[in-house]
Design an enzyme around this catalytic site. Structure first.
Site, PDB file in Angstrom:
ATOM      1  N   SER A   7       0.650  -1.435   0.312  1.00 28.96           N
ATOM      2  CA  SER A   7       0.162  -0.080  -0.103  1.00 28.96           C
ATOM      3  C   SER A   7       0.969   0.968   0.242  1.00 28.96           C
ATOM      4  O   SER A   7       1.406   1.239   0.980  1.00 28.96           O
ATOM      5  CB  SER A   7      -0.994   0.265   1.540  1.00 28.96           C
ATOM      6  N   HIS A  32      -0.857  -1.365  -4.436  1.00 25.13           N
ATOM      7  CA  HIS A  32      -2.099  -1.010  -3.316  1.00 25.13           C
ATOM      8  C   HIS A  32      -2.327   0.583  -3.642  1.00 25.13           C
ATOM      9  O   HIS A  32      -1.741   1.152  -2.759  1.00 25.13           O
ATOM     10  CB  HIS A  32      -2.181  -2.082  -2.444  1.00 25.13           C
ATOM     11  N   ASP A  34      -4.307   3.479  -1.767  1.00 26.73           N
ATOM     12  CA  ASP A  34      -5.643   4.498  -1.056  1.00 26.73           C
ATOM     13  C   ASP A  34      -6.009   5.146  -1.109  1.00 26.73           C
ATOM     14  O   ASP A  34      -5.288   6.321  -0.978  1.00 26.73           O
ATOM     15  CB  ASP A  34      -4.841   3.438   0.691  1.00 26.73           C
ATOM     16  N   MET A  36      -8.510   8.106   0.037  1.00 25.81           N
ATOM     17  CA  MET A  36      -9.572   8.392   0.546  1.00 25.81           C
ATOM     18  C   MET A  36      -9.946   9.892   0.357  1.00 25.81           C
ATOM     19  O   MET A  36      -9.704  10.774   0.361  1.00 25.81           O
ATOM     20  CB  MET A  36      -9.025   8.296   2.251  1.00 25.81           C
ATOM     21  N   HIS A  65      -8.201   0.776  -4.694  1.00 25.62           N
ATOM     22  CA  HIS A  65      -9.261   0.737  -3.694  1.00 25.62           C
ATOM     23  C   HIS A  65      -9.669   2.023  -2.987  1.00 25.62           C
ATOM     24  O   HIS A  65      -8.992   3.336  -1.548  1.00 25.62           O
ATOM     25  CB  HIS A  65      -8.498   0.404  -1.870  1.00 25.62           C
ATOM     26  N   MET A  67     -11.849   4.484  -0.876  1.00 23.98           N
ATOM     27  CA  MET A  67     -12.683   5.217   0.020  1.00 23.98           C
ATOM     28  C   MET A  67     -13.533   6.074   0.382  1.00 23.98           C
ATOM     29  O   MET A  67     -12.751   7.183   0.987  1.00 23.98           O
ATOM     30  CB  MET A  67     -11.585   4.829   1.739  1.00 23.98           C
ATOM     31  N   MET A 136     -11.587  -5.652   4.925  1.00 25.31           N
ATOM     32  CA  MET A 136     -10.323  -4.299   5.836  1.00 25.31           C
ATOM     33  C   MET A 136     -10.605  -5.315   7.080  1.00 25.31           C
ATOM     34  O   MET A 136     -11.238  -6.453   7.818  1.00 25.31           O
ATOM     35  CB  MET A 136     -11.577  -3.527   6.122  1.00 25.31           C
ATOM     36  N   PHE A 142      -6.603   4.397   8.198  1.00 31.71           N
ATOM     37  CA  PHE A 142      -5.320   5.380   8.590  1.00 31.71           C
ATOM     38  C   PHE A 142      -4.749   3.594   8.041  1.00 31.71           C
ATOM     39  O   PHE A 142      -4.609   3.022   8.346  1.00 31.71           O
ATOM     40  CB  PHE A 142      -5.100   5.331  10.243  1.00 31.71           C
ATOM     41  N   GLY A 144      -0.877   1.988   9.194  1.00 31.99           N
ATOM     42  CA  GLY A 144      -0.099   1.335  10.928  1.00 31.99           C
ATOM     43  C   GLY A 144      -1.475   0.778  12.085  1.00 31.99           C
ATOM     44  O   GLY A 144      -0.620   1.247  13.364  1.00 31.99           O
ATOM     45  N   ASP A 174      -6.051  -6.619   4.363  1.00 31.60           N
ATOM     46  CA  ASP A 174      -6.028  -5.856   4.479  1.00 31.60           C
ATOM     47  C   ASP A 174      -5.972  -4.873   5.544  1.00 31.60           C
ATOM     48  O   ASP A 174      -7.539  -4.422   6.239  1.00 31.60           O
ATOM     49  CB  ASP A 174      -6.761  -4.380   3.275  1.00 31.60           C
ATOM     50  N   GLY A 175      -5.311  -4.350   5.956  1.00 37.15           N
ATOM     51  CA  GLY A 175      -5.131  -4.030   7.860  1.00 37.15           C
ATOM     52  C   GLY A 175      -3.957  -4.369   8.989  1.00 37.15           C
ATOM     53  O   GLY A 175      -4.564  -5.207   8.840  1.00 37.15           O
ATOM     54  N   GLY A 176      -3.267  -4.605   8.661  1.00 37.07           N
ATOM     55  CA  GLY A 176      -1.952  -4.352  10.305  1.00 37.07           C
ATOM     56  C   GLY A 176      -1.364  -5.844   9.391  1.00 37.07           C
ATOM     57  O   GLY A 176      -0.997  -6.740  10.217  1.00 37.07           O
ATOM     58  N   SER A 197       2.703  -0.322   6.447  1.00 36.15           N
ATOM     59  CA  SER A 197       3.863  -0.345   7.347  1.00 36.15           C
ATOM     60  C   SER A 197       4.917  -1.749   6.901  1.00 36.15           C
ATOM     61  O   SER A 197       5.836  -1.133   7.201  1.00 36.15           O
ATOM     62  CB  SER A 197       3.449  -0.212   8.497  1.00 36.15           C
TER      63      SER A 197
HETATM   64  C1  DX5 Z   1      -6.515   1.448   5.075  1.00 32.52           C
HETATM   65  C2  DX5 Z   1      -6.029   1.197   3.833  1.00 32.52           C
HETATM   66  C3  DX5 Z   1      -4.628   0.114   4.126  1.00 32.52           C
HETATM   67  C4  DX5 Z   1      -3.771   0.580   5.243  1.00 32.52           C
HETATM   68  C5  DX5 Z   1      -2.502  -0.398   4.696  1.00 32.52           C
HETATM   69  O1  DX5 Z   1      -7.412   2.374   5.298  1.00 32.52           O
HETATM   70  O2  DX5 Z   1      -6.663   0.452   3.587  1.00 32.52           O
HETATM   71  O3  DX5 Z   1      -4.594  -0.034   2.793  1.00 32.52           O
HETATM   72  O4  DX5 Z   1      -2.686   1.552   4.868  1.00 32.52           O
HETATM   73  O5  DX5 Z   1      -1.610  -0.020   5.592  1.00 32.52           O
HETATM   74  P1  DX5 Z   1      -1.541  -1.143   7.420  1.00 32.52           P
HETATM   75  O6  DX5 Z   1      -0.860  -2.734   6.126  1.00 32.52           O
HETATM   76  O7  DX5 Z   1       0.129   0.038   7.748  1.00 32.52           O
HETATM   77  O8  DX5 Z   1      -2.157  -0.922   8.494  1.00 32.52           O
HETATM   78 ZN    ZN Z   2      -6.646  -0.113   1.185  1.00 28.32          ZN
END
Ligand code: DX5
Ligand code: ZN
Length: 217
Positions: A7, A32, A34, A36, A65, A67, A136, A142, A144, A174-176, A197
């Site tokens: 991402s 990827h 993002d 927003m 993606h 959002m 998700m 966000f 991290g 996606d996420g963490g 991250s």
């Molecule tokens: C969150 C995004 C993710 C995010 C992933 O809204 O869709 O793609 O940036 O970041 P990490 O891998 O740091 O959770």
């Molecule tokens: Zn994403």
């Protein structure tokens, strides 16, 4: 299948082109992106001009993606800007069936994203039409954040549904996502791993990608 989709939300925005080249060289599978809007999620990231500007820096597929509210209003613009895969949030679109058809007409791969609290059962009837589903594993907005554990069970459930209704479905998470959970997520049934991250931390992009790849094997 084990695709890694860095991402770029965690990239150096002042050197985005160079970062895209570095993750390409490091063996990323997809890029990827993002998007927003400050309305669907409480953050504003990047949009169309940035996607167009970086498109020429890699031949890897762009996975956008969205959002944003009213996502289907922008499908054509993102397809024209060079998106190959586009996903929109179930929670942001009243007419999901129509939106998926629209993506197919545009010749891009169609995906739906579910927030952590949205059950996979909402996709039961639409599943055969989809190229991918993004689950998700944090609340979007966000990078991290910490992986939400119950999403693993959603992957298992969705994989079982897909076995019956759409065996070629790609399940993306996606996420963490990091080296500590990527293998477990793959075993649960995910195919494509978004990581921000975990790829950009310490700015050792190529090494971090290798660490993720090794952890998945
Ligand atoms: C969150 C995004 C993710 C995010 C992933 O809204 O869709 O793609 O940036 O970041 P990490 O891998 O740091 O959770
Ligand atoms: Zn994403």
């Amino acid at each position: 299948m084990g695709l890694i989709a860095p991402s770029i939300l965690s990239a150096d925005f002042a050197a985005l082109g160079e970062d895209i080249e570095a993750i390409t060289k490091g063996g990323a599978d997809w890029i990827h992106v993002d998007v927003m809007d400050g309305s669907f999620v409480p953050n504003i990231s990047i949009g169309l001009p940035v996607v167009s500007a970086i498109r020429g820096r890699t031949t890897l597929p762009f996975d956008v993606h969205l959002m944003i509210v009213h996502p289907s209003l922008y499908f054509k613009d993102f397809a024209d800007a060079g998106a190959d895969w586009i996903s929109f949030h179930w929670e942001a679109e009243v007419h999901a069936d129509r939106a998926v058809s629209r993506l197919k007409e545009l010749g891009v791969k169609a995906g739906i994203v579910l927030n952590p609290a949205t059950p996979v059962s909402v996709l039961e009837d639409l599943l055969p039409q989809l190229d991918y589903v993004l689950l998700m594993s944090v609340n979007p907005g966000f990078g991290g954040q910490t992986f939400i554990p119950y999403v693993t069970q959603k992957i298992v459930k969705l994989r079982a549904m897909a076995q019956e209704k759409n065996p070629n479905l790609i399940i993306q998470v996606d996420g963490g996502v990091d080296a500590g959970n990527i293998r477990m997520l793959k075993e649960a049934g995910a195919d494509c791993f978004v990581a921000g991250s975990a790829v950009f931390r310490g700015r050792t992009l190529e090494k971090n990608l290798q660490t993720l790849r090794d952890a998945m094997a």
